[in-house]
Every structure is written in structure tokens, then in C-alpha cells.
Scaffold this active site. Structure first.
Site: not given
Lengths: 432, 276
Positions: B27-28, B55, B77, B105
């Protein structure tokens, strides 16, 4: 080299001495402490005029991490020794969480050999309680003692099995080896990154409750009491621990305790901004904990101040807070932070010298902690008025992980002497 | 603008937006991507699974490399609280926090507040109940800060194992029963229960949780008759919210998603030099 130190205020808690006296030193030992001494002896002595300065028995840091062998990129015994001398220390005890772990004679001997090569401070190896510090089977305490280990500890990887801890206390006590316990219930602290409180709630970081420490402080006190042995509690950080230790001492349990300067200086509120250099284990706690630790220092519940010098390289620290290694360096800031306790009226200078020298020597059972005639000429000269700033380029430690970078202090060690040899000097105009 | 036939304006033409996602998100991430594209920015999505993260590159090195490519905005995020703070200190670009651990958030809170204000005409004086795993919720924290600032009253509810330490000191009322928190609520925000948290023993079973912390036709009657039901998604139907409530007349869950695009467009516009 022979010395005659004149004009300083001499503080020796081992003899309740706090007076302006002169100190005569010959062949690495203190010969005489008295008023108005004159240079004597066949070889003569270098006269050191130190008016306005204070002399303590050489500071002893009973809790450091020198990282060698295995983590030489963080610190070596050589760089750690330099940092110690610059911080005013003449002796350090180093924890066993090296790689390999100091759980056998060869590692202990290696540490002592490296320390001897540098020969700036006495290094007292602390050996592991269990093999590879895995908490399963006891290390060979007897052999380790014969090799030169001065204490045993599970620092960084606490012994969770209470039966093993019981046996360790019993076996070590019979050998006269102190056990230094890192009190942390790993199931309660699991995943935690900082003290569990309002700051952790606001920062969204997983918390480590004070109870994670206190549960184990309780356990170790009960085990020492039951087995009629002794235990030393490392880096006390909570009000609850102070209370438990105070109560245990009152009923005669042989428990001693240390705290580190950051636990009486910084709270968890310092972590707003996610400063990884202030991430330590145990974590910085709340206001009431700081107040209790200061009170515990004042009333004698806490015996010693130790730095928990824990060097980490940039690569261990400059990552997301939760992933960053725990620990801060402290050898070069410990004295200045502790002198603040004197300025705040919590400790007298003599009590501070006791907590940073005389008591650590007694708990570890090592020489030093005294300026009595016949003792090794280990001493620390302190300028209580000297202003200085923690400068990242001037630190001797190989690592720079301290939240006190740039901080201004008043008071520092200006000369450190070990066995009659000057190991550090910051006296303007002097040349040793 | 999102309702126009041609959903694109040239405002951010020539701007580059990097969506740096170290944690799964549909969603975000989609919302940020659509927001950027509707403003004609070039949007690039990097997810931890496909970048050099696997890596073993550190966030700091990733940040410096991204910076060297000179984007205008980095949206991050991350599962670790404080990661956007770390990034923002390293790069000269604007950094938007799209959710960091259990910390914050902020764009979710902005879109939630936009939704409430659109429906209620105000935020001040409203009573908002946030229900669920408050301890692990960045949505709860950002909403608490935002709503308190705008003058709303906030109550939180959940089992004690889901209440962060000293939460009351943020100026909210905390309850261990959902029924208490619902009384008189103008808005109810349900939080997603993360099933994997069961292993941390913060709740015994989904069955028991649903019996006591699921918003349903019965307990919603304690709230105001014109209550708004919100959820940051993704929803667990039948766990924290009954299907008929999620789809029912009080629900503004899809309005939240729609408003998310608008809020993120506004934010991108402001950060790339637009004037409010």
C-alpha cells in the site's frame, strides 16, 4: 629513577590520609610520605614540585575491554594501555570476551605478555567463568589463576544457568578468585536496544526492563548468601539493584558492586536522536535510577567506579541503532566524569580515590590502592581545575565511540606514575 | 486530481524520487509511487530483496551511493526505528519516513487526519480510540502526536502486553479493555494484529484476541452514532475487525487509501520546492 614529590595534597584512603605531604620514591617503591622531606640517598632524587595538585594512589579500572586477542581493529592491549595511562590509570582488569575467549592459560599468558611488552599499566586478566563463555561447563579456574588471572567473569555473555553459577561461586571462592557478575536475564532483555521507558516508547525501540538486571542481581546475591561465598556485581544501572545490594550488605552478604560513570551521568533521554555512541549494555536508565546510583555511591552501597571501557570501531557503530554494537569507551573520561561527583557534593575526594583505587585493589586482591611506604610507586596526579575538551583526535584509544566527544570538563589526570616510572604527563613545561 | 480522466500534471517533471523499501509494503509503496507519477516525477523503487542490501551493504553506503546519483527525494521504509533519521543526517536530499520500526509513520497519520477532517469537519475536541498492539505500532505513535497536536482526545486500548511503557505520559488515556475505550468515540482506529507476534507471547491465540479485541456490530454501539471506523491496513478480517464493519457504513478504510495518494502528492510537492 628516584623522586621527591613536593607540595601536593596527598590523598590515601588506605590510611585515611588527606594532607599536604611530600612523597619520596626510590627503586619503584614509595619510601616515605611525610612533611618537608629533603632529597636524600646516594643516587639523589629528581624533585617534582606539584603545588595545587592532588595525588591519589594509582587509579585501578576493574572493568575494561582491551579486545585483544581477536578484535585488534577495536583496541589492542597497547592502545588500551595508552588510553588507560592518559586517563590516570595505573592498572586495569580486562574482560574475557576476546576471540578466542580468555578461558584457558594460553590466552591469559598472551594477554600478560602483550601487556608486559607495552608496560604502561598493570593488566589484570579476568578469565571466563565457563568454557567459551557458553554457560555450560566451568573453565579451569585453578590453572587460570596460576597463569595470572585475577578474577572470573561472564561479562557480555551472562551465565543463565543458576546451578552453574552456584558451582562457579563455590569453586572460585575456594581459590580466592573474585567472581564479577554481569547481571542480565537474557530472556527479559532479548531483542532490547535501550531502557524500557518513555524514551523507548517514543523512539519506537525495543526496551530492556530494569528487572532484567535486578532478577539476576537477586539470584547472585541469594547464591552468594547460601553458599557463603562472595560476588561482585558489575556495572549496576538500576535503582532496584542498588536497593537489593544495600539490603544484602545490611544482612552481611559478601556482595560488592561497581557502577560506570555513564550510569550516574546520562539518562535514556540522551538517546533522543539515536546516538549509537550512547548505546550501552546495560542501557542508560531513567532519572530515578541515576538518583539511586548516586545515593548508592554516597552511602557506600556501590564500592567502586569502573569505566566498562568498551571500544567499538565505526563499522560496529555506524548502522541502524538496533543493529549497533553496545558499549562506549571510558578510560579517558572516567576520572573527569567521576570528579563531577565531588563537585556535586556526593563524594569527598578521599571517597572518590577509594572507589577508583583502594576498593578495586581490595576486591581484586591486587597490589596498589595505597601510598603506604613499601607499596609500589603507582600514583595519579590530578589537577582539579584544569579545563579540557574531549577531542576525537587526541584520544589514545583505537576507537572513538563515546557520546562525550566535544564535551568540556574541569579536572583531569596530569601525571600518571607506575612503579616510579612516568607513564603519562600533561604538566606544562615538564619533560619526563 | 485523482478523479480526473487524465491523472497527471507536469509539476514535478525532471524530479527523481527514490522509494527505498527495506521492508515489505504494498500500500504505502504503491501510494508513494502513484503520488510521484501523477506529478510527473520519475520514481524508482528499490526493495531490500533486490538491491545490494542482500550483499551486505550498510544503509550508510547505500545512502551515499544514492546521493551520488542525485535524486530529489528519498522515501524510506525500514524495520529499524531511527533509520530515516540516520539517512537524513547523511544525504542532502529530502528524506520522507514511510515507516520505521515501531517508531513513526508520519504520512499515515497525515492521511488519517485528512480523512477525519474531511468527514467530521474538524479534529479539535474529537475523541479518538486507537485499539490493538500499540507497543509495536508506528501508526499509533504518529497518530497520537498528530491528533494531540490538533486538539483531539486520544484513548488507546489493548492487552497489557501490547501497551508500551509509560504511554500515558504521551497524554493519552490507556485501557486494557476495548469496551471502555469505545465509549463515546468519534473515531475508532483498529490496528492490524501481527500474527507472528504470537510467538513473543503477547497474546495466547488469535481466537482469544478476536473474542475481546475485534470491532463488531455489538461493541461499536458504545461509540457515537456517527463513528468513523479506520484501519491502516492490511486488515485481518474477523480478527481485529468484523467483515461487516470493515465493509459497513461507518468504514472509511478505502477513503484513507485514496487520501494517502493526495497527502503524499502534497508532501512531495512541498519538499521539491513548491510553495504551499
Amino acid at each position: 629513577m628516584n623522586w621527591l614529590i613536593k607540595g601536593a595534597r596527598v590523598i590515601d584512603p588506605s590510611r585515611n590520609l588527606d594532607a599536604h605531604e611530600d612523597i619520596a620514591i626510590a627503586d619503584g617503591k614509595i619510601v616515605k610520605v611525610a612533611r618537608r622531606l629533603t632529597p636524600a640517598g646516594k643516587k639523589g632524587a629528581t624533585v617534582l614540585e606539584l603545588p595545587g595538585l592532588v595525588i591519589f594512589p594509582g587509579l585501578i579500572d576493574m572493568h575494561t575491554h582491551l579486545r585483544e586477542p581477536g578484535y585488534e581493529y577495536k583496541e589492542t592491549i597497547a592502545t588500551g594501555s595508552e588510553a588507560a595511562a592518559a586517563g590516570g590509570f595505573t592498572a586495569v582488569a580486562c574482560m574475557p570476551n576476546t576471540n578466542p575467549v580468555n578461558d584457558n592459560r594460553s590466552v591469559t599468558e598472551f594477554i600478560l605478555r602483550k601487556a608486559g611488552e607495552k608496560n604502561l599499566v598493570h593488566v589484570y586478566p579476568v578469565a571466563a567463568i565457563t568454557m567459551n563463555s557458553q554457560g555450560k561447563s566451568l573453565a579451569e579456574f585453578w590453572d587460570l589463576k596460576e597463569a595470572g588471572a585475577r578474577a572470573l567473569s561472564d561479562d557480555g555473555r551472562p551465565v543463565m544457568d543458576s546451578a552453574i553459577m552456584r558451582r562457579a561461586l563455590e569453586y572460585a571462592y575456594s581459590l580466592g578468585l573474585p567472581v564479577i557478575s554481569h547481571c542480565e536475564d537474557l530472556s527479559l532483555s532479548a531483542g532490547g536496544a535501550m531502557h524500557e521507558g518513555l524514551a523507548a516508547t517514543e523512539l519506537g525501540l525495543p526496551g530492556i526492563p530494569g528487572a532484567a538486571e535486578e532478577v539476576m542481581v537477586s539470584r547472585d546475591i541469594l547464591l552468594a548468601e547460601y553458599t557463603r561465598t562472595a560476588v561482585h556485581i558489575a556495572h549496576v544501572s538500576t535503582a532496584g539493584s542498588v536497593r537489593l545490594i544495600r539490603d544484602a550488605k545490611a544482612r552481611g552478604v559478601r556482595v560488592t558492586a561497581e557502577t560506570a560513570p555513564h550510569y550516574f551521568t546520562l539518562t535514556d533521554g540522551f538517546l533522543y536522536g539515536y546516538d549509537v555512541n550512547a548505546k550501552v549494555n546495560p542501557p542508560l536508565r531513567g532519572e530515578e535510577d541515576i538518583a539511586a546510583i548516586r545515593e548508592g555511591l554516597r552511602d557506600g552501597t556501590i564500592d567502586a567506579i569502573a569505566s566498562d571501557h568498551a571500544p567499538h570501531a565505526v563499522t560496529d557503530k555506524e548502522v541502524e541503532f538496533e543493529y549497533a554494537a553496545s558499549g562506549m569507551i571510558g578510560l579517558e573520561t572516567s576520572l573527569a566524569l567521576s570528579l563531577a561527583l565531588v563537585a556535586d557534593g556526593i563524594l569527598s575526594l578521599s571517597e572518590l580515590a577509594d572507589k577508583m583505587s583502594t576498593r578495586p585493589a581490595a576486591i581484586l586482591g591486587v597490589p596498589g590502592g595505597t601510598l603506604a611506604p613499601g607499596a609500589p610507586a603507582d600514583l595519579t596526579v590530578i589537577d582539579l581545575q584544569r579545563p579540557w575538551t574531549v577531542n576525537r583526535d587526541e584520544l589514545r584509544s583505537r576507537s572513538r565511540n563515546t557520546p562525550f566527544l566535544g564535551r568540556q570538563f574541569t579536572g583531569k589526570a596530569v601525571l600518571t606514575m607506575k612503579g616510579g616510572v612516568v607513564t603519562y604527563s600533561d604538566i606544562p613545561g615538564s619533560d619526563f | 486530481m485523482s478523479t480526473r480522466e487524465i491523472k497527471k500534471v507536469p509539476t514535478l517533471r525532471g524530479k527523481t524520487i527514490v522509494n527505498l523499501f527495506y521492508e515489505a509494503s504494498t500500500r504505502t509503496r504503491t501510494s508513494f509511487e502513484i503520488a510521484g507519477k501523477r506529478l510527473s516525477a520519475d520514481t524508482i523503487n528499490i526493495s531490500a530483496a533486490t538491491s545490494s542490501v542482500v550483499k551486505g551493504e550498510t544503509l550508510i553506503d547505500t545512502a551515499r551511493n544514492l546521493e551520488a546519483m542525485n535524486p530529489d527525494v528519498i522515501v524510506i521504509r525500514h524495520s529499524a526505528a531511527g533509520a530515516p533519521h540516520l539517512l537524513a543526517g547523511l544525504v542532502k536530499q529530502s528524506v520522507i519516513n514511510a515507516g520505521d520500526g515501531a517508531h513513526e509513520h508520519p504520512t499515515q497519520a497525515l492521511l488519517d487526519m485528512m480523512t477525519i477532517r474531511a468527514k467530521k469537519g474538524r479534529l479539535e475536541g474529537l475523541q479518538i480510540a486507537i485499539i490493538g498492539d500499540i507497543a509495536h505500532s508506528r501508526v499509533a505513535r504518529s497518530n497520537i502526536y498528530g491528533l494531540k497536536r490538533m486538539g483531539a482526545r486520544v484513548t488507546v486500548a489493548g492487552p497489557a502486553t501490547m501497551m508500551p511503557r509509560d504511554i500515558e505520559q504521551l497524554g493519552v488515556e490507556a485501557h486494557s479493555s476495548m469496551e471502555e475505550a469505545l465509549v463515546g468515540a468519534d473515531v475508532v482506529m483498529m490496528l492490524r494484529i501481527q500474527i507472528e507476534r504470537q510467538h513473543q507471547n503477547i497474546f495466547p491465540s488469535l481466537r482469544e484476541y478476536a473474542q475481546h479485541f475485534c470491532l463488531n456490530r455489538k461493541n461499536i454501539a458504545r461509540a457515537q452514532p456517527d463513528v468513523l471506523v479506520m484501519h491502516p491496513g492490511p486488515i485481518n478480517r474477523g480478527v481485529e475487525i468484523a467483515p461487516d464493519i470493515a465493509d459497513g457504513p461507518f468504514s472509511v478504510i478505502l477513503d484513507q487509501v485514496t487520501n494517502g495518494v493526495a497527502v503524499r502528492m502534497a508532501l512531495l510537492y512541498l519538499l521539491t520546492g513548491g510553495n504551499a
